[in-house]
Design an enzyme around this catalytic site. Structure first.
Site, PDB file in Angstrom:
ATOM      1  N   LYS A 131       0.826  -1.211   0.000  1.00  0.00           N
ATOM      2  CA  LYS A 131       0.000   0.000   0.000  1.00  0.00           C
ATOM      3  C   LYS A 131       0.869   1.274   0.000  1.00  0.00           C
ATOM      4  CE  LYS A 131      -3.965  -2.268   2.226  1.00  0.00           C
ATOM      5  NZ  LYS A 131      -4.945  -2.232   3.356  1.00  0.00           N
ATOM      6  N   TYR A 144     -12.386  -1.935  -4.028  1.00  0.00           N
ATOM      7  CA  TYR A 144     -12.900  -2.065  -2.663  1.00  0.00           C
ATOM      8  C   TYR A 144     -14.423  -1.971  -2.604  1.00  0.00           C
ATOM      9  CZ  TYR A 144      -8.330  -2.023  -0.344  1.00  0.00           C
ATOM     10  OH  TYR A 144      -7.078  -2.352   0.126  1.00  0.00           O
ATOM     11  N   ASN A 183      -1.989   0.183   6.708  1.00  0.00           N
ATOM     12  CA  ASN A 183      -1.452  -1.057   7.281  1.00  0.00           C
ATOM     13  C   ASN A 183      -0.603  -1.856   6.289  1.00  0.00           C
ATOM     14  OD1 ASN A 183      -3.525  -1.980   5.727  1.00  0.00           O
ATOM     15  ND2 ASN A 183      -4.667  -2.953   7.378  1.00  0.00           N
ATOM     16  N   HIS A 231      -2.196  -5.495   1.479  1.00  0.00           N
ATOM     17  CA  HIS A 231      -3.492  -6.145   1.256  1.00  0.00           C
ATOM     18  C   HIS A 231      -3.221  -7.568   0.818  1.00  0.00           C
ATOM     19  CE1 HIS A 231      -7.422  -7.174  -0.516  1.00  0.00           C
ATOM     20  NE2 HIS A 231      -6.716  -7.676  -1.513  1.00  0.00           N
ATOM     21  N   GLU A 236      -9.465 -10.792  -7.958  1.00  0.00           N
ATOM     22  CA  GLU A 236      -8.546  -9.669  -7.741  1.00  0.00           C
ATOM     23  C   GLU A 236      -7.324  -9.750  -8.664  1.00  0.00           C
ATOM     24  OE1 GLU A 236      -7.744  -9.611  -3.514  1.00  0.00           O
ATOM     25  OE2 GLU A 236      -9.750  -8.891  -3.052  1.00  0.00           O
TER      26      GLU A 236
HETATM   27  P1  RTP Z   1      -7.024  -6.052   3.238  1.00  0.00           P
HETATM   28  O1  RTP Z   1      -8.387  -6.263   2.639  1.00  0.00           O
HETATM   29  O2  RTP Z   1      -6.420  -4.701   2.905  1.00  0.00           O
HETATM   30  O3  RTP Z   1      -6.096  -7.186   2.980  1.00  0.00           O
HETATM   31  O4  RTP Z   1      -7.180  -6.006   4.828  1.00  0.00           O
HETATM   32  P2  RTP Z   1      -8.093  -6.869   5.772  1.00  0.00           P
HETATM   33  O5  RTP Z   1      -8.772  -7.961   5.008  1.00  0.00           O
HETATM   34  O6  RTP Z   1      -7.229  -7.234   6.928  1.00  0.00           O
HETATM   35  O7  RTP Z   1      -9.149  -5.807   6.255  1.00  0.00           O
HETATM   36  P3  RTP Z   1     -10.613  -5.445   5.679  1.00  0.00           P
HETATM   37  O8  RTP Z   1     -11.592  -5.616   6.779  1.00  0.00           O
HETATM   38  O9  RTP Z   1     -10.851  -6.162   4.383  1.00  0.00           O
HETATM   39  O10 RTP Z   1     -10.473  -3.881   5.403  1.00  0.00           O
HETATM   40  C1  RTP Z   1      -9.862  -3.416   4.243  1.00  0.00           C
HETATM   41  C2  RTP Z   1      -8.922  -2.287   4.580  1.00  0.00           C
HETATM   42  O11 RTP Z   1      -9.662  -1.160   5.009  1.00  0.00           O
HETATM   43  C3  RTP Z   1      -8.902  -0.434   5.964  1.00  0.00           C
HETATM   44  N1  RTP Z   1      -9.640  -0.353   7.212  1.00  0.00           N
HETATM   45  N2  RTP Z   1      -9.772   0.747   7.885  1.00  0.00           N
HETATM   46  N3  RTP Z   1     -10.493   2.700   9.774  1.00  0.00           N
HETATM   47  C4  RTP Z   1     -10.849   1.446   9.980  1.00  0.00           C
HETATM   48  O12 RTP Z   1     -11.478   1.091  10.957  1.00  0.00           O
HETATM   49  C5  RTP Z   1     -10.487   0.464   8.971  1.00  0.00           C
HETATM   50  N4  RTP Z   1     -10.818  -0.818   8.974  1.00  0.00           N
HETATM   51  C6  RTP Z   1     -10.260  -1.342   7.851  1.00  0.00           C
HETATM   52  C7  RTP Z   1      -7.587  -1.150   6.143  1.00  0.00           C
HETATM   53  O13 RTP Z   1      -6.633  -0.588   5.230  1.00  0.00           O
HETATM   54  C8  RTP Z   1      -7.936  -2.559   5.725  1.00  0.00           C
HETATM   55  O14 RTP Z   1      -6.796  -3.279   5.353  1.00  0.00           O
HETATM   56 MG    MG Z   2      -9.883  -7.622   3.228  1.00  0.00          MG
END
Ligand code: RTP
Ligand code: MG
Length: 140
Positions: free
Chosen positions: A11, A51, A114, A117, A128
């Site tokens: 990212k 997204y 973070n 992804h 994807e």
């Molecule tokens: P990713 O999709 O990026 O691999 O991450 P993930 O599965 O661990 O998390 P996901 O729930 O799919 O959320 C996608 C991305 O959104 C951002 N996020 N921000 N501000 C917040 O509370 C929040 N929660 C999620 C993060 O960049 C997350 O990786």
């Molecule tokens: Mg995710």
């Protein structure tokens, strides 16, 4: 043995801090092979489309703005159980909850910025990967 592919994104917080090599070393340390890779600037439309599953979530607009704030590195990773293996080395979404050896524990700035992804299922991985890569851009 289940040979799988998954999509990984380094990212903008990672590219901005010149961390792509360090993160790739951790990914390759799992045994996964980077079989496709390119550094690109996402458009707003691309980030929103990528997204779109999160479009009702409160963090959606911030996430899109963050993902277009600088270049990203998109990658295809291949190996045994690639989806889960990559999720394991990424660590928890919130870096404060991530295990110490993971990419997010070592490098993430916040729950949003973070660093990485990774696809969360084999089905989503296929979607994807197709979003970013054509067949000739993937070389085993
Ligand atoms: P990713 O999709 O990026 O691999 O991450 P993930 O599965 O661990 O998390 P996901 O729930 O799919 O959320 C996608 C991305 O959104 C951002 N996020 N921000 N501000 C917040 O509370 C929040 N929660 C999620 C993060 O960049 C997350 O990786
Ligand atoms: Mg995710």
């Amino acid at each position: 043995m289940t040979l799988q592919r998954t999509l990984s994104i380094l990212k903008p917080d990672a590219t901005r801090r010149n961390l792509t090599g360090k993160i790739n070393a951790l990914i390759e340390g799992t045994g996964l092979k980077i079989v496709g890779q390119k550094r690109i600037q996402l458009s707003k439309q691309q980030a929103e489309a990528f997204y779109s599953v999160h479009k009702e979530r409160p963090f959606f607009n911030d996430l899109v703005e963050f993902m277009i704030s600088g270049p990203v590195v998109v990658q295809v990773l291949e190996g045994e159980n690639a989806v889960q293996k990559n999720r394991d080395i990424m660590g928890a979404t919130d870096p404060k909850k991530a295990q110490a050896h993971t990419i997010r524990a070592q490098f993430a700035e916040s729950i949003e910025a973070n660093s990485v992804h990774g696809s969360d299922s084999a089905e989503n991985a296929a979607i994807e990967i197709r979003f970013f890569f054509s067949d000739i851009e993937i070389c085993v």
